[in-house]
Design an enzyme around this catalytic site. Structure first.
Site, short mmCIF file in Angstrom:
data_model
loop_
_atom_site.label_atom_id
_atom_site.label_comp_id
_atom_site.label_asym_id
_atom_site.label_seq_id
_atom_site.Cartn_x
_atom_site.Cartn_y
_atom_site.Cartn_z
N CYS A 24 0.83 -1.21 0.00
CA CYS A 24 0.00 0.00 0.00
C CYS A 24 0.86 1.25 0.00
O CYS A 24 1.70 1.44 0.88
CB CYS A 24 -0.93 0.01 1.21
SG CYS A 24 -1.99 1.47 1.27
N ARG A 77 -0.02 4.56 3.09
CA ARG A 77 0.07 4.27 4.51
C ARG A 77 0.38 5.47 5.40
O ARG A 77 0.36 5.35 6.63
CB ARG A 77 1.11 3.17 4.75
CG ARG A 77 0.62 1.79 4.39
CD ARG A 77 1.71 0.77 4.61
NE ARG A 77 2.61 0.67 3.48
CZ ARG A 77 3.80 0.06 3.52
NH1 ARG A 77 4.23 -0.47 4.66
NH2 ARG A 77 4.56 -0.01 2.44
N GLU A 109 -4.99 3.31 -10.48
CA GLU A 109 -5.67 2.04 -10.19
C GLU A 109 -6.82 1.82 -11.16
O GLU A 109 -7.04 0.71 -11.65
CB GLU A 109 -6.19 2.02 -8.76
CG GLU A 109 -5.13 1.90 -7.69
CD GLU A 109 -5.75 1.84 -6.31
OE1 GLU A 109 -6.06 0.71 -5.86
OE2 GLU A 109 -5.95 2.90 -5.68
#
Length: 389
Positions: free
Chosen positions: A91, A94, A270
């Site tokens: 990730c 974070r 994404e």
């Protein structure tokens, strides 16, 4: 809690998830006292609980010896969920781990109640487009049996409908899962769409999956347009606002929570560079290139690269215009390095999977590309486990 349609149960003759009879629920193992101790020592080292550590350890060890497990305090659960995010090596977002909102629903076990809470999770996390990082933690596995499971990869995903010509209308990644929910009893929409929201498939303590449709108001979607090309809107593309991962168990201090859906917010790449562009997903680059009038006769014309940039631009522009939270890969790369520096200042390692941290567009233009990171530690705890676990 909002309306969720009536559940449909898998037939007694077999389960579409396993291809045979309904899967036997996993047999929970007693909690390892050493795992509990390690977590509690970390919790006390980073926070300031009211109860002394030695007293809390005695309580927990007695509970484990008596029942095979123990119950986290709300503060321990919140800390554990946040640190699990902090430990997520794949990730890039974070930096915000300590702001994760934790919805404690450990009393919920029945599939219909789990579904209702998932709907409420989406509503509360969406907030009209001001996405908030949220996790909902359901009943854990324990000596009396397993807790519930959400079998969807994410709370919101689009169906993949197989067509007679061998193709797929919608998202090919979820064609098999779509077949599974249809086998249970889900009715495909008519006409078939490219962005039909799949139902939730939730298994209770008996391991049998049941289906629940998501209400329309729980799924915030953004229609895609381009800042320069009016024709882009004619493609009638859209994507949902909240990426809520729902099939990764959360483990904290030896206690496993099999259902703990959690979300952050989308990174532009994404959606634009993966979900809509990958050849095994929506595969839109040839369509975009044709509309742009690009020469697609050879990869050496870099038509894919040019089409990809315009697709990512459209996604970012559309979310911004709609007022929906979305990160861009340049800003988030800088913020990730800020997170790494903070972790190092705190004396902690910051494991990272380089191939996931570096964005799939313009990697070398981002700061995260130009360095290496501590190797991911599969034994790090607390953690979100792979779905197979």
């Amino acid at each position: 809690m909002g309306t969720v349609v009536r559940p449909r149960s898998a037939p007694e003759t077999g389960c579409p998830v396993t291809g045979g009879r309904p899967a036997a629920p996993p047999v929970p193992q007693p909690v390892d006292p050493d795992e509990a101790r390690t977590f509690l020592e970390q919790f006390y080292a980073e926070t300031s609980p009211m109860v002394p550590l030695d007293r809390r350890l005695r309580q927990v060890f007695h509970e484990i010896a008596t029942t095979g497990t123990y119950r986290h305090t709300p503060e321990e659960l919140t800390f554990g969920a946040r640190v699990a995010w902090r430990n997520s090596a794949r990730c890039i977002g974070r930096l915000y781990w300590n702001g994760l909102r934790v919805r404690d629903r450990r009393h919920v076990t029945e599939p219909a109640q789990v579904a209702a809470e998932c709907v409420e999770h989406l509503r509360e996390a969406t907030r009209g487009g001001r996405i908030r990082s949220t996790i909902t933690v359901f009943a854990p596995d324990g000596p009396e049996g397993p807790g519930p499971r959400i079998l969807n990869e994410q709370l919101i995903r689009y169906a993949g409908h197989r067509t007679p010509d061998g193709g797929v209308r919608g998202d090919p990644r979820y064609a098999e899962f779509t077949d599974q929910v249809v086998a249970i009893g889900w009715q495909r929409p008519e006409p078939l769409g490219r962005f039909d929201v799949l139902p939730l498939m939730i298994a209770g303590t008996d391991g049998r999956p049941r289906l629940f449709d998501l209400p329309r108001d729980a799924v915030h979607e953004v229609g895609l347009q381009h800042p320069e090309f009016a024709w882009f809107a004619d493609l009638r593309l859209r994507w949902h606002a909240v990426p809520a991962i729902s099939n990764m168990p959360l483990v904290v201090g030896g206690v496993q929570y099999g259902a703990a859906p959690f979300n952050g917010w989308y990174l532009n790449t994404e959606i634009g560079a993966r979900n809509l562009a990958d050849t095994d997903r929506y595969d839109l680059l040839p369509v975009i290139a044709e509309r742009l009038g690009l020469d697609t006769s050879s990869v050496r014309t870099l038509w894919r690269d040019r089409a990809l940039i315009e697709l990512v631009r459209a996604v970012q522009y559309s979310f911004d215009e709609a007022g929906v939270t979305m990160a861009d890969h340049h800003t988030e790369s800088e913020r990730f390095l800020t997170h790494v520096a903070k972790e190092e200042s705190a004396g902690r390692s910051c494991p990272a999977d380089w191939s996931w941290i570096v964005p799939p567009v313009s990697g070398a233009l981002t700061a995260v590309y130009h360095r290496y990171y501590d190797a991911p530690d599969p034994d790090a705890r607390p953690a979100f486990l792979p779905p197979a676990s």
